[in-house]
Design a protein around this motif. Structure first.
Motif, PDB file in Angstrom:
ATOM      1  N   HIS A   1       0.855  -1.189   0.000  1.00 45.81           N
ATOM      2  CA  HIS A   1       0.000   0.000   0.000  1.00 45.81           C
ATOM      3  C   HIS A   1       0.894   1.243   0.000  1.00 45.81           C
ATOM      4  CE1 HIS A   1      -3.192  -2.825   0.971  1.00 45.81           C
ATOM      5  NE2 HIS A   1      -4.074  -1.841   0.814  1.00 45.81           N
TER       6      HIS A   1
ATOM      7  N   LEU B   1       1.310   4.970  -0.391  1.00 48.46           N
ATOM      8  CA  LEU B   1       0.471   6.161  -0.320  1.00 48.46           C
ATOM      9  C   LEU B   1       0.861   7.147  -1.415  1.00 48.46           C
ATOM     10  CD1 LEU B   1      -1.703   7.669   1.359  1.00 48.46           C
ATOM     11  CD2 LEU B   1       0.180   8.704   2.654  1.00 48.46           C
TER      12      LEU B   1
ATOM     13  N   PHE C   1      -4.059   4.988  -2.310  1.00 50.46           N
ATOM     14  CA  PHE C   1      -2.853   4.186  -2.510  1.00 50.46           C
ATOM     15  C   PHE C   1      -2.651   3.882  -3.986  1.00 50.46           C
ATOM     16  CE2 PHE C   1      -4.485   3.351   1.742  1.00 50.46           C
ATOM     17  CZ  PHE C   1      -3.366   3.660   2.512  1.00 50.46           C
TER      18      PHE C   1
END
Length: 375
Positions: free
Chosen positions: A123, A125, A140
């Motif tokens: 994930h 960002l 994400f």
């Protein structure tokens, strides 16, 4: 407290925060860009200080697990001049004030202490969008989104969360480290192994340094240079032989036994330009969001960065646990202690680097180790 704490970044600061929260029964989810815990090497040795890093681990109820991963003997250190003359040699006395561990072992210990599923791997960002007062939507790279009212940026030097709180950006400090390894040193690099000794070796001169940490199967070497940011631009580090020649040329006049720690490299040379935030970095209270670790106070390497990140995470976790129903009060209390602590640590880190690479190197570092230079 049932509201989930959202942490961005599975480094030491983010993980110890999640662990302290778990100890107090507070749920948290950590979002990490790397695809798995084993996606990359986590770096070399860290010395975990008795007065900060070890305190943080105690707050996380992990002191016993920490003692099990200490690299015995690695606290030994020696300081040399550029001719290879040993100016100071200190053995590992076993006192345990600054025991050494591998960053990867420490990170694995923290990961193993968390409930399954706490860390969401893969994930990365890419955007944080304020929705309303104290609520944020995180987007994400793979397309998913998360909404949260309690956001902690633990995402390092180039934090995506930091711009919510501060316009400050890390700046190049005029120093570059070039990293490499000598593998199986006691068999393949015996002279280098003898020179380094059992722990850390600091060979220093004004503006130049060769710093080595002994690991069980390698000598982990950093060539250190005070140089303009443009210095790296003319070097092709994918061509290891050429890169070695260029780096060694910066150490003209140094003992061949020392430059062998570069010329005998078993891995490609990796340049690491050093960036830092201002020593006095701080921000005004922003509802529902705060920072820990390098996201809050990236500083020059001096042995304090990892310890500070763990203290941040542990102290923030304790603040939230003390006031779980008033997150703004918890964040305010945490930041009130954070800012002066980090300002002091950043200034001290700058002093250490100057002792290593400044005009009095290597004698300034000798005085520091023997109690003759200010901390």
């Amino acid at each position: 407290m049932t509201t989930l704490v959202t942490i961005v970044g599975a480094g030491l600061g983010g993980l110890i925060l999640a662990r302290v929260l778990h100890v107090h029964g507070i749920p948290a989810t950590v979002y990490e860009a790397e695809p798995s815990a084993d996606a990359r090497a986590q770096g070399g040795h860290l010395d975990i200080h008795e007065h900060d890093g070890q305190v943080a681990l105690a707050l996380a109820d992990l002191s016993e697990e920490f003692r099990a991963i200490i690299h015995q003997g690695a606290e030994a250190s020696r300081v040399l001049d550029h001719h290879g003359t040993v100016l100071l040699a200190e053995p590992d006395d076993g006192a345990g004030g600054r025991p050494e561990v591998f960053r990867g072992d420490l990170r694995r210990m923290l990961l193993d202490s968390l409930p399954d599923g706490t860390v969401r791997w893969g994930h990365k960002l890419v955007d944080v969008h304020p929705v309303d007062h104290g609520r944020y939507t995180l987007t994400f790279a793979e397309g998913s989104t998360v909404s949260t009212t309690i956001l902690v940026g633990a995402d390092g030097t180039w934090s995506r969360v930091r711009p919510l709180l501060s316009a400050a950006e890390p700046r190049y400090v005029g120093t570059t480290y070039i990293e490499t390894y000598l593998r199986d040193p006691d068999t393949r690099h015996t002279a280098a192994a003898a020179l380094v000794g059992a722990g850390a070796m600091y060979a220093l001169a004004p503006g130049r340094g060769i710093v080595v940490h002994r690991e069980p199967d390698a000598l982990h070497t950093y060539a250190q240079l005070r140089c303009p940011a443009s210095w790296m631009s003319g070097i092709d580090f994918t061509d290891t032989a050429t890169a070695i020649d260029r780096v060694v040329a910066e150490f003209t006049g140094w003992a061949p036994a020392l430059t062998a720690l570069i010329t005998e490299a078993d891995t490609p040379l990796v340049p690491r330009a050093i960036f830092a935030l201002p020593d006095e970095h701080r921000w005004n209270r922003v509802p529902g969001a705060t920072l820990v670790g390098d996201a809050a106070h990236v500083m020059v390497p001096s042995g304090d960065g990892a310890n500070m990140a763990m203290v941040d995470g542990a102290q923030l976790g304790r603040a939230i646990a003390a006031q779980p129903d008033d997150i703004e009060a918890a964040f305010t209390a945490y930041e009130k202690a954070l800012f002066p602590r980090c300002k002091k640590a950043a200034a001290a880190a700058g002093t250490i680097v100057d002792l290593m690479l400044g005009d009095r190197a290597p004698f300034g570092l000798v005085e520091f180790f023997t109690g003759g230079a200010p901390e």
